[in-house]
Design a protein around this motif. Structure first.
Motif, PDB file in Angstrom:
ATOM      1  N   GLN A 175      44.095  46.811  64.479  1.00  0.00           N
ATOM      2  CA  GLN A 175      43.456  47.547  63.071  1.00  0.00           C
ATOM      3  C   GLN A 175      45.050  48.209  61.951  1.00  0.00           C
ATOM      4  N   ASP A 225      36.477  47.934  71.275  1.00  0.00           N
ATOM      5  CA  ASP A 225      36.231  49.199  70.172  1.00  0.00           C
ATOM      6  C   ASP A 225      37.868  49.422  69.822  1.00  0.00           C
ATOM      7  N   MET A 264      40.581  47.561  69.451  1.00  0.00           N
ATOM      8  CA  MET A 264      40.867  47.107  67.616  1.00  0.00           C
ATOM      9  C   MET A 264      40.801  47.587  66.549  1.00  0.00           C
TER      10      MET A 264
END
Length: 170
Positions: free
Chosen positions: A59, A52, A55
């Motif tokens: 992003q 996570d 990610m």
């Protein structure tokens, strides 16, 4: 638009976070094979957190005009030889990741990229928590790991960990 060095370091950090997930999956497998399902659970959740983190970095990079470039994720290269040794490797790795986050923060500061610095504030705090958790696990294993009943209780404690996704707003 991100400064070139900051974008490059963000890309590298995505890869490092994915490697961390891979490393912690390796730790989880080790503990599972040792019959310590609680420790295996703890590191499986740790792997999810690291994924996570990758990610979130990816992003952020994309949201700010950076070009995302994925690299090969290296195979963990440490031989896992004991319960305490694995935990110590985890602590060592968290300290390494902290240094990477600090390098990224320093690059953002040098570029006067205050948005990225604000984004990284969460990771700086998170790394403090990660290092403390890893150090606490090492300390507990040193105190209790040789006693079967205490190890059972420690394993049960680790089994109680549940996953919760990070609440960082991009």
């Amino acid at each position: 638009m991100l400064e070139t060095k900051v974008a490059q370091l963000l890309n590298q950090q995505v890869n490092k976070e994915l490697y961390s997930a891979y490393l912690y999956l390796d730790f989880s497998i080790y503990y599972d094979e040792e019959g310590l399902d609680g420790f295996a659970n703890w590191y499986k959740i740790q792997a999810q957190e690291e994924r996570d983190h990758a990610m979130l970095m990816l992003q952020y990079l994309q949201n700010n005009g950076g070009k995302a470039t994925l690299e090969t994720i290296a195979k963990p290269d440490k031989e896992l030889t004991g319960r305490l040794q694995v935990l110590e490797l985890g602590l060592e790795h968290e300290r390494y990741v902290t240094s990477l986050i600090h390098d990224l923060y320093e690059a953002a500061h040098s570029a006067k990229d205050f948005r990225t610095m604000q984004f990284l504030d969460w990771f700086v705090k998170e790394q403090g928590e990660e290092e403390k958790n890893a150090a606490d696990m090492v300390k507990k294993m040193k105190l209790f790991g040789d006693d079967a009943k205490s190890l059972y209780m420690l394993n049960s404690e680790m089994a109680g960990r549940t996953y919760s996704a990070p609440s960082l707003t991009l």
